[in-house]
Motif scaffolding. Structure first.
Motif, PDB file in Angstrom:
ATOM      1  N   ASN A 130       1.856  31.723   4.366  1.00 32.83           N
ATOM      2  CA  ASN A 130       3.077  31.072   4.834  1.00 32.83           C
ATOM      3  C   ASN A 130       3.028  29.557   4.610  1.00 32.83           C
ATOM      4  N   GLN A 131       1.889  28.961   4.914  1.00 32.47           N
ATOM      5  CA  GLN A 131       1.720  27.511   4.683  1.00 32.47           C
ATOM      6  C   GLN A 131       1.843  27.184   3.194  1.00 32.47           C
ATOM      7  N   ALA A 132       1.172  27.972   2.352  1.00 34.90           N
ATOM      8  CA  ALA A 132       1.222  27.715   0.902  1.00 34.90           C
ATOM      9  C   ALA A 132       2.657  27.837   0.402  1.00 34.90           C
ATOM     10  N   GLU A 133       3.378  28.830   0.881  1.00 36.95           N
ATOM     11  CA  GLU A 133       4.773  29.025   0.438  1.00 36.95           C
ATOM     12  C   GLU A 133       5.662  27.866   0.904  1.00 36.95           C
ATOM     13  N   ASN A 134       5.458  27.408   2.121  1.00 38.87           N
ATOM     14  CA  ASN A 134       6.278  26.302   2.626  1.00 38.87           C
ATOM     15  C   ASN A 134       5.922  24.985   1.924  1.00 38.87           C
ATOM     16  N   PHE A 135       4.632  24.787   1.678  1.00 43.19           N
ATOM     17  CA  PHE A 135       4.198  23.568   0.995  1.00 43.19           C
ATOM     18  C   PHE A 135       4.805  23.492  -0.406  1.00 43.19           C
ATOM     19  N   VAL A 160      -9.497  21.258  -0.044  1.00 46.34           N
ATOM     20  CA  VAL A 160      -9.725  19.989   0.641  1.00 46.34           C
ATOM     21  C   VAL A 160      -8.447  19.161   0.514  1.00 46.34           C
ATOM     22  N   LEU A 161      -7.940  18.746   1.666  1.00 49.04           N
ATOM     23  CA  LEU A 161      -6.713  17.939   1.736  1.00 49.04           C
ATOM     24  C   LEU A 161      -7.107  16.494   1.993  1.00 49.04           C
ATOM     25  N   MET A 162      -6.484  15.581   1.263  1.00 46.54           N
ATOM     26  CA  MET A 162      -6.785  14.160   1.458  1.00 46.54           C
ATOM     27  C   MET A 162      -5.507  13.334   1.435  1.00 46.54           C
ATOM     28  N   VAL A 163      -5.503  12.295   2.247  1.00 42.76           N
ATOM     29  CA  VAL A 163      -4.484  11.251   2.108  1.00 42.76           C
ATOM     30  C   VAL A 163      -5.178  10.086   1.410  1.00 42.76           C
ATOM     31  N   LEU A 164      -4.648   9.706   0.239  1.00 44.46           N
ATOM     32  CA  LEU A 164      -5.214   8.597  -0.532  1.00 44.46           C
ATOM     33  C   LEU A 164      -4.317   7.385  -0.401  1.00 44.46           C
ATOM     34  N   GLU A 165      -4.944   6.228  -0.290  1.00 42.33           N
ATOM     35  CA  GLU A 165      -4.187   5.001  -0.077  1.00 42.33           C
ATOM     36  C   GLU A 165      -4.618   3.940  -1.096  1.00 42.33           C
ATOM     37  N   LYS A 166      -3.646   3.304  -1.696  1.00 40.40           N
ATOM     38  CA  LYS A 166      -3.891   2.255  -2.701  1.00 40.40           C
ATOM     39  C   LYS A 166      -2.521   1.731  -3.123  1.00 40.40           C
ATOM     40  N   PHE A 177       6.731  14.038   2.630  1.00 39.24           N
ATOM     41  CA  PHE A 177       6.793  15.436   3.085  1.00 39.24           C
ATOM     42  C   PHE A 177       5.392  16.057   3.105  1.00 39.24           C
ATOM     43  N   GLU A 178       4.661  15.898   2.008  1.00 35.11           N
ATOM     44  CA  GLU A 178       3.372  16.594   1.868  1.00 35.11           C
ATOM     45  C   GLU A 178       2.327  16.057   2.850  1.00 35.11           C
ATOM     46  N   ILE A 179       2.317  14.735   3.072  1.00 32.68           N
ATOM     47  CA  ILE A 179       1.343  14.169   4.020  1.00 32.68           C
ATOM     48  C   ILE A 179       1.653  14.665   5.429  1.00 32.68           C
ATOM     49  N   SER A 180       2.914  14.609   5.808  1.00 27.51           N
ATOM     50  CA  SER A 180       3.260  15.022   7.177  1.00 27.51           C
ATOM     51  C   SER A 180       3.159  16.535   7.355  1.00 27.51           C
ATOM     52  N   PHE A 181       3.171  17.276   6.245  1.00 26.72           N
ATOM     53  CA  PHE A 181       2.993  18.736   6.320  1.00 26.72           C
ATOM     54  C   PHE A 181       1.594  19.071   6.852  1.00 26.72           C
ATOM     55  N   PHE A 182       0.608  18.265   6.471  1.00 31.35           N
ATOM     56  CA  PHE A 182      -0.782  18.594   6.814  1.00 31.35           C
ATOM     57  C   PHE A 182      -1.428  17.658   7.827  1.00 31.35           C
ATOM     58  N   PHE A 183      -0.912  16.439   7.982  1.00 38.73           N
ATOM     59  CA  PHE A 183      -1.593  15.459   8.832  1.00 38.73           C
ATOM     60  C   PHE A 183      -0.628  14.822   9.829  1.00 38.73           C
ATOM     61  N   SER A 184      -1.118  14.615  11.057  1.00 40.60           N
ATOM     62  CA  SER A 184      -0.364  13.797  12.004  1.00 40.60           C
ATOM     63  C   SER A 184      -0.798  12.342  11.808  1.00 40.60           C
ATOM     64  N   MET A 205       0.837  -1.205   0.000  1.00 43.66           N
ATOM     65  CA  MET A 205       0.000   0.000   0.000  1.00 43.66           C
ATOM     66  C   MET A 205       0.869   1.252   0.000  1.00 43.66           C
ATOM     67  N   GLU A 206       0.466   2.209  -0.773  1.00 50.78           N
ATOM     68  CA  GLU A 206       1.207   3.470  -0.849  1.00 50.78           C
ATOM     69  C   GLU A 206       0.225   4.608  -0.544  1.00 50.78           C
ATOM     70  N   ARG A 207       0.771   5.696   0.004  1.00 50.83           N
ATOM     71  CA  ARG A 207      -0.055   6.872   0.292  1.00 50.83           C
ATOM     72  C   ARG A 207       0.416   8.064  -0.536  1.00 50.83           C
ATOM     73  N   THR A 208      -0.547   8.914  -0.896  1.00 52.58           N
ATOM     74  CA  THR A 208      -0.210  10.169  -1.572  1.00 52.58           C
ATOM     75  C   THR A 208      -1.086  11.278  -1.017  1.00 52.58           C
ATOM     76  N   LEU A 209      -0.621  12.516  -1.178  1.00 53.22           N
ATOM     77  CA  LEU A 209      -1.455  13.647  -0.764  1.00 53.22           C
ATOM     78  C   LEU A 209      -2.211  14.171  -1.980  1.00 53.22           C
ATOM     79  N   ALA A 210      -3.496  14.370  -1.805  1.00 53.38           N
ATOM     80  CA  ALA A 210      -4.335  14.993  -2.839  1.00 53.38           C
ATOM     81  C   ALA A 210      -4.879  16.303  -2.282  1.00 53.38           C
TER      82      ALA A 210
END
Ligand code: CMP
Length: 138
Positions: free
Chosen positions: A43-48, A71-77, A125-132, A1-6
């Motif tokens: 600031n968040q947009a610039e860092n992301f 809308v931020l999502m973590v997708l798994e598949k 990086f992107e998933i941990s930027f927005f989600f714990s 399984m892999e995760r990506t940020l959408a």
């Protein structure tokens, strides 16, 4: 399984496309492991988007990303990173294939309705930027 940020970007959220885009995601058998609607700070947009900080479109991109909620999502598949990029279509909707999200919904290169991580390192990086970890459900 892999995760990506959408990310469902402001242009799509504004046009009430959250449901239609999520439906396409779930119908391709992605699990939406996390999901939240937020207003990003500049600031968040610039860092992301820090990898693009030297690009001429950086200020327009980050200004656009705070023009409305996203809308931020973590997708798994399996192979989620490539799979989500295929479902979105090319970055520029003018180049996107029929039936992709960007072909069907995006307005232009900036207002291109969706974002996805482009590599395993970027996804981490992107998933941990927005989600714990406690906000993500496999
Ligand atoms: P995204 O996948 O979110 O990653 C960076 C974003 O910059 C990209 O989608 C586009 O919406 C936006 N962008 C604006 N201008 C350009 C450009 N000339 N080349 C690539 N991306 C651009």
């Amino acid at each position: 399984m892999e995760r990506t940020l959408a990310i469902i970007k402001p242009d799509a959220v504004e046009r009430n496309l959250i449901g239609k885009i999520s439906e396409r995601i779930e119908s391709k058998e992605f699990k939406i492991a996390a999901m939240k609607k937020v207003a990003l700070s500049k600031n968040q947009a610039e860092n992301f988007y820090h990898v693009h900080r030297e690009r001429p479109f950086f200020n327009d991109l980050t200004t656009y990303m705070i023009s409305g909620p996203v809308v931020l999502m973590v997708l798994e598949k399996e192979n989620a990173i490539v799979g989500w990029r295929e479902l979105m279509g090319a970055t520029n909707p003018a180049d996107a294939t029929e039936g992709t999200i960007r072909k069907d919904f995006a307005i232009n290169l900036e207002k291109n309705s969706a974002h996805g991580s482009d590599s395993p390192e970027t996804a981490a990086f992107e998933i941990s930027f927005f989600f714990s970890q406690t906000e993500i459900f496999s």
